[in-house]
Design a protein around this motif. Structure first.
Motif, mmCIF file in Angstrom:
data_model
loop_
_atom_site.group_PDB
_atom_site.id
_atom_site.type_symbol
_atom_site.label_atom_id
_atom_site.label_comp_id
_atom_site.label_asym_id
_atom_site.label_seq_id
_atom_site.Cartn_x
_atom_site.Cartn_y
_atom_site.Cartn_z
ATOM 1 N N UNK A 227 0.838 -1.197 0.000
ATOM 2 C CA UNK A 227 0.000 0.000 0.000
ATOM 3 C C UNK A 227 0.877 1.253 0.000
ATOM 4 N N UNK A 228 0.230 2.398 -0.040
ATOM 5 C CA UNK A 228 0.955 3.657 -0.131
ATOM 6 C C UNK A 228 1.746 3.963 1.135
ATOM 7 N N UNK A 229 1.242 3.511 2.297
ATOM 8 C CA UNK A 229 1.994 3.756 3.524
ATOM 9 C C UNK A 229 3.339 3.041 3.476
ATOM 10 N N UNK A 230 3.330 1.761 3.129
ATOM 11 C CA UNK A 230 4.580 0.989 3.058
ATOM 12 C C UNK A 230 5.495 1.587 1.998
ATOM 13 N N UNK A 231 4.941 1.949 0.847
ATOM 14 C CA UNK A 231 5.740 2.520 -0.239
ATOM 15 C C UNK A 231 6.413 3.812 0.181
ATOM 16 N N UNK A 232 5.697 4.637 0.963
ATOM 17 C CA UNK A 232 6.240 5.910 1.403
ATOM 18 C C UNK A 232 7.166 5.799 2.588
ATOM 19 N N UNK A 233 6.970 4.774 3.429
ATOM 20 C CA UNK A 233 7.774 4.625 4.638
ATOM 21 C C UNK A 233 9.124 3.979 4.353
ATOM 22 N N UNK A 348 16.457 25.719 -14.727
ATOM 23 C CA UNK A 348 16.548 25.270 -16.112
ATOM 24 C C UNK A 348 15.578 24.123 -16.373
ATOM 25 N N UNK A 349 15.249 23.909 -17.637
ATOM 26 C CA UNK A 349 14.414 22.780 -18.040
ATOM 27 C C UNK A 349 15.313 21.617 -18.407
ATOM 28 N N UNK A 350 14.902 20.416 -18.029
ATOM 29 C CA UNK A 350 15.739 19.239 -18.246
ATOM 30 C C UNK A 350 14.861 18.075 -18.689
ATOM 31 N N UNK A 351 15.419 17.204 -19.515
ATOM 32 C CA UNK A 351 14.705 15.992 -19.920
ATOM 33 C C UNK A 351 14.991 14.884 -18.911
ATOM 34 N N UNK A 352 13.913 14.334 -18.373
ATOM 35 C CA UNK A 352 14.024 13.245 -17.400
ATOM 36 C C UNK A 352 13.502 11.950 -18.005
ATOM 37 N N UNK A 353 13.996 10.836 -17.498
ATOM 38 C CA UNK A 353 13.552 9.517 -17.943
ATOM 39 C C UNK A 353 12.916 8.776 -16.781
ATOM 40 N N UNK A 354 11.725 8.241 -17.014
ATOM 41 C CA UNK A 354 11.037 7.406 -16.028
ATOM 42 C C UNK A 354 11.137 5.956 -16.469
ATOM 43 N N UNK A 355 11.671 5.108 -15.606
ATOM 44 C CA UNK A 355 11.769 3.675 -15.905
ATOM 45 C C UNK A 355 10.427 3.035 -15.562
ATOM 46 N N UNK A 356 9.619 2.768 -16.575
ATOM 47 C CA UNK A 356 8.253 2.277 -16.369
ATOM 48 C C UNK A 356 8.208 0.810 -15.947
ATOM 49 N N UNK A 357 9.352 0.144 -15.928
ATOM 50 C CA UNK A 357 9.375 -1.222 -15.398
ATOM 51 C C UNK A 357 9.476 -1.219 -13.875
ATOM 52 N N UNK A 358 9.690 -0.021 -13.286
ATOM 53 C CA UNK A 358 9.916 0.069 -11.847
ATOM 54 C C UNK A 358 8.834 0.889 -11.134
ATOM 55 N N UNK A 359 7.634 0.986 -11.727
ATOM 56 C CA UNK A 359 6.593 1.841 -11.134
ATOM 57 C C UNK A 359 5.580 1.015 -10.339
ATOM 58 N N UNK A 360 4.792 1.707 -9.535
ATOM 59 C CA UNK A 360 3.688 1.082 -8.811
ATOM 60 C C UNK A 360 2.440 1.934 -9.014
ATOM 61 N N UNK A 361 1.287 1.286 -9.099
ATOM 62 C CA UNK A 361 0.007 1.990 -9.162
ATOM 63 C C UNK A 361 -0.824 1.605 -7.950
ATOM 64 N N UNK A 362 -1.529 2.601 -7.394
ATOM 65 C CA UNK A 362 -2.331 2.380 -6.199
ATOM 66 C C UNK A 362 -3.756 2.885 -6.424
ATOM 67 N N UNK A 363 -4.704 2.225 -5.755
ATOM 68 C CA UNK A 363 -6.088 2.682 -5.762
ATOM 69 C C UNK A 363 -6.177 3.949 -4.912
ATOM 70 N N UNK A 364 -6.707 5.059 -5.441
ATOM 71 C CA UNK A 364 -6.718 6.309 -4.677
ATOM 72 C C UNK A 364 -7.629 6.281 -3.456
ATOM 73 N N UNK A 365 -8.606 5.380 -3.424
ATOM 74 C CA UNK A 365 -9.527 5.302 -2.274
ATOM 75 C C UNK A 365 -9.002 4.391 -1.176
ATOM 76 N N UNK A 366 -8.633 3.158 -1.541
ATOM 77 C CA UNK A 366 -8.145 2.197 -0.544
ATOM 78 C C UNK A 366 -6.662 2.378 -0.257
ATOM 79 N N UNK A 367 -5.931 3.033 -1.160
ATOM 80 C CA UNK A 367 -4.473 3.204 -1.110
ATOM 81 C C UNK A 367 -3.720 1.888 -1.215
ATOM 82 N N UNK A 368 -4.399 0.823 -1.663
ATOM 83 C CA UNK A 368 -3.762 -0.483 -1.852
ATOM 84 C C UNK A 368 -3.120 -0.557 -3.240
#
Length: 370
Positions: A227-233, A348-368
């Motif tokens: 959940x989001x708590x574990x991810x943030x902690x 300054x403006x910079x180009x950033x790269x997000x590694x989409x193999x390393x992301x997590x998605x959470x339910x905004x209501x349950x935060x799971x």
């Protein structure tokens, strides 16, 4: 040594329930770390195992023996406290052997035990000193030595490094890890420091508000937080969170983040099937700073799936090995980790790269985790 099992353990002080059906099981020789913010119940749980508190409900077993009603002195548990709890009027030798003397262990056995432990902890030159003549790290070694001579089934550590300075904490963490590897002992260790938890544990139990949030290996907790708590902690700096929408674009799911002037669309190349149910819905997009860095390409790593976007740099925080770069996306401060030689300048403006193999998605209501 022995295994430890907690089965539906509850603890209430009057109407206040501080532990809510805790289920944990660790094998002989494992290193369990209980981690969480202050007031989450981790020290109370340690006290239940030690017998310093009585559980309201549930069963605690060491090996096959139920110990709920067993007196603390008969549980064969050794505890190392945050405050060291050394006798100031006794020498180091006497502090280590005092418990053995009370139990009637012979002089010869006591001398052998203290010699073995002193050699293991490298405190042989300190045996004739008193605690006031020792540094914080030396006192902690003596407290550990007093626990070790008992040869207990389980060691309990209650935030043993919290009184030490930062450098000494790192050194003592290494010593405790080496000690565990040498002895193969079963250890339950309480801390609020998630770096201690990650570096020491065989498995981590993350707690919040008396509820067990996740019980798993350090790597699984870091990569697949429940959940989001574990991810943030867990993690330093902690995971970035952004409000987003999951869109289905010609069969490819993408994370869409509204941003004034230039929305960000981040395709998911290998989306789990569980994501499909959230197509067209709001989600919370989570990405750790090390997965958000300076411009990269997928050819940089076969396992990575980089997507690029531009953003203005707000603040940089050099740490030596990395430069933490703060950007703002949709009103939220986001931290990216970049190499010092690629570090931008604020504004300054910079180009950033997000590694989409390393992301997590959470339910905004349950935060799971989805």
């Amino acid at each position: 040594m022995a295994s430890l099992t907690l089965d539906k353990v509850r603890k209430a002080f009057g109407p206040v329930e501080v532990l809510k059906e805790i289920n944990l099981s660790i094998d002989d020789g494992e290193f369990l770390v209980l981690v969480g913010p202050s007031g989450c119940g981790k020290s109370t749980l340690l006290n239940l195992i030690a017998g310093l508190e009585t559980s309201t409900d549930g069963e605690i077993r060491i090996g096959d023996r139920v110990i709920n009603d067993v007196h603390p002195k008969d549980r064969n548990i050794a505890m190392v406290f945050q405050s060291y709890a050394l006798y100031p009027n006794m020498t180091v030798r006497k502090n280590i052997t005092f418990g053995l003397e009370i139990r009637g262990v012979s002089n010869a056995e006591r001398d052998k035990a203290v010699a073995d432990v002193a050699k293991l902890l490298q405190i042989e030159p300190l045996l004739d000193r008193k605690p006031a003549q020792l540094s914080g790290g030396q006192r902690q070694r003596v407290a550990m030595g007093r626990a070790l001579v008992r040869d207990p089934d389980i060691f309990l550590f209650d935030e043993p490094l919290s009184n030490l300075d930062a450098k000494l904490r790192v050194d003592m963490r290494t010593e405790i890890k080496k000690l565990h590897q040498r002895l193969g002992s079963t250890i339950v260790y309480v801390t609020h420091d998630q770096i201690e938890a990650m570096t020491l544990a065989s498995r981590i139990a993350v707690m919040k508000g008396g509820i067990l949030q996740q019980f798993d290996t350090p790597q699984n907790i870091y990569e697949r937080p429940n959940n989001m708590f574990v991810a943030g902690f867990i993690g330093s700096p902690s995971m970035n969170f952004m409000d987003a929408t999951l869109r289905d674009e010609n069969g490819t799911l993408s994370v869409h983040i509204d941003r004034e002037g230039s929305p960000i669309s981040l395709p998911l190349f290998e989306a789990p099937e569980s994501y499909r149910a959230y197509a067209g819905k709001k989600v919370v997009f989570g990405i750790r700073p090390e997965a958000l860095t300076h411009k990269r390409s997928s050819s940089d790593s076969a396992d990575s799936q980089y997507v690029n976007f531009d953003s203005k740099v707000e603040v940089i925080e050099p740490t030596g090995a990395d430069t933490m770069t703060v950007i703002e996306i949709a009103g939220k401060e986001i931290v990216a980790r970049v190499r010092p030689d690629r570090a931008p300048t604020p504004g300054e403006s910079m180009t950033f790269s997000a590694d989409m193999s390393q992301i997590s998605l959470f339910d905004p209501d349950s935060e799971l985790r989805i």
